[in-house]
Design an enzyme around this catalytic site. Sequence first.
Site, PDB file in Angstrom:
ATOM      1  N   CYS A 101       0.882  -1.163   0.000  1.00 52.73           N
ATOM      2  CA  CYS A 101       0.000   0.000   0.000  1.00 52.73           C
ATOM      3  C   CYS A 101       0.919   1.212   0.000  1.00 52.73           C
ATOM      4  O   CYS A 101       1.530   1.532   1.021  1.00 52.73           O
ATOM      5  CB  CYS A 101      -0.922   0.023   1.221  1.00 52.73           C
ATOM      6  SG  CYS A 101      -1.885   1.550   1.305  1.00 52.73           S
ATOM      7  N   CYS A 161      -0.753   4.375   2.363  1.00 54.29           N
ATOM      8  CA  CYS A 161      -0.623   4.333   3.821  1.00 54.29           C
ATOM      9  C   CYS A 161      -0.366   2.911   4.267  1.00 54.29           C
ATOM     10  O   CYS A 161       0.758   2.454   4.264  1.00 54.29           O
ATOM     11  CB  CYS A 161      -1.832   4.946   4.514  1.00 54.29           C
ATOM     12  SG  CYS A 161      -3.429   4.378   3.928  1.00 54.29           S
ATOM     13  N   SER A 162      -1.397   2.177   4.601  1.00 55.34           N
ATOM     14  CA  SER A 162      -1.181   0.839   5.142  1.00 55.34           C
ATOM     15  C   SER A 162      -2.394  -0.046   4.929  1.00 55.34           C
ATOM     16  O   SER A 162      -2.679  -0.907   5.757  1.00 55.34           O
ATOM     17  CB  SER A 162      -0.876   0.934   6.630  1.00 55.34           C
ATOM     18  OG  SER A 162      -1.924   1.643   7.266  1.00 55.34           O
ATOM     19  N   CYS A 163      -3.146   0.172   3.828  1.00 52.67           N
ATOM     20  CA  CYS A 163      -4.312  -0.665   3.563  1.00 52.67           C
ATOM     21  C   CYS A 163      -3.850  -2.122   3.441  1.00 52.67           C
ATOM     22  O   CYS A 163      -2.823  -2.403   2.818  1.00 52.67           O
ATOM     23  CB  CYS A 163      -5.010  -0.223   2.276  1.00 52.67           C
ATOM     24  SG  CYS A 163      -5.590   1.474   2.367  1.00 52.67           S
TER      25      CYS A 163
END
Lengths: 190, 108
Positions: free
Chosen positions: A92, A95-97
Amino acid sequence: MTARVRALETILVGKGLVDPAAIDAIVETYETKTGPRNGAHVVAKAWTDPGFAAWLKTDATAAIASLGYTGRQGEHMRAVFNTESVHNLVVCTLCSCYPWSVLGLPPVWYKSPPYRSRAVMDPRSVLAEFGLGLPADTSIRVWDSTAELRYLVIPQRPVGTDDLDAEALAALVTRDSMIGTGLARSAGKS
Amino acid sequence: MSRLDLSPDARVFAEPWQAEAFAMVVALHERGLFSWSQWADALSTQVKAPGGENYYAAWLAALESLLVSLNVTATVEVDALAEAWQRAAHATPHGQPILLENDPARSA
C-alpha cells in the site's frame, strides 16, 4: 500519547460516539481472533477445492465471506494467484491498507516507508531481502492496495503435498506468502 | 536505499494507547462518522508528514485531524483534556487506576 488518546476517548464517550465496551471488544478481536490463520484457511481451501478456487478468482469478496471472514470497512477483496511465470506482491503505497479480515493487522515492515516505496520501484531487491530469489524469467506483479480494494496472494501449492488434507496444508501457508514476500513452506519442513 | 526492518513483531500493539487509538477509528467508522476512504486520506497525509514513520503516532494525529475537520472537537479542547489527564496521572498513587477526577486542577 497516552494522555492524548485518553483525551479523545473522554470527548467521544461524552458525546456518545464511542462505547468503551465496544473499544475493548475491537481490541480483543484484533489481538486474538483475526490473523493469518484466516487467510491460510482460504488458501488451503483454494488448493483443495477447484470450485472454490474458481469462485475466489471471480468474486473473492463473496468466496472469502462464505468462510466467515468479512471486512469491517466494506472493502472488496481480490485474490491474485501465483503461477510458474507470475509472482504477485502486495503493497500500500498510500498508507497501510491491508486485508485485515484474512491477515490480521500488518507487520511493521509493511507500514514502513522503505517497503512502501521500494516494493514498486524495485520489487526484486525487496524479495531478495526476504531471502526470496525468483528465476529471472518469473515476472513480478505489484498490486497497490486502496481503502476500497485489498489483495490476497494465493501462493503456489508446494510440490509433494498431494496426500495432505486442507488442515495440514493450511499450516504451510505463511503470512508473508499471502503478501508475496515469501512462498508457502515445503511439506515436511516446519 | 534504506533496508527493511524485518524483526518479528512481538505483539500486535506495542503499547495500550496504540490499541485504543486503533479501536476508536474502527468504532467511529462503524457508526458512520466517516467513510474508510476519508480515513485512508487522513492517515496518508499524516504518514507522509514529518514524523510519519512513527505509525501509531500518525494514526492518532490522523484521527484528531479528522475529528477537528468534522467539528466533533477542537484542538484546544483536546490539548486541555490531555493536560488534565497528565496532571491526573501525576497525582494518582502508583498502582491505582488513573481517573480524570484525580486531576488537582479539575475543580479549580
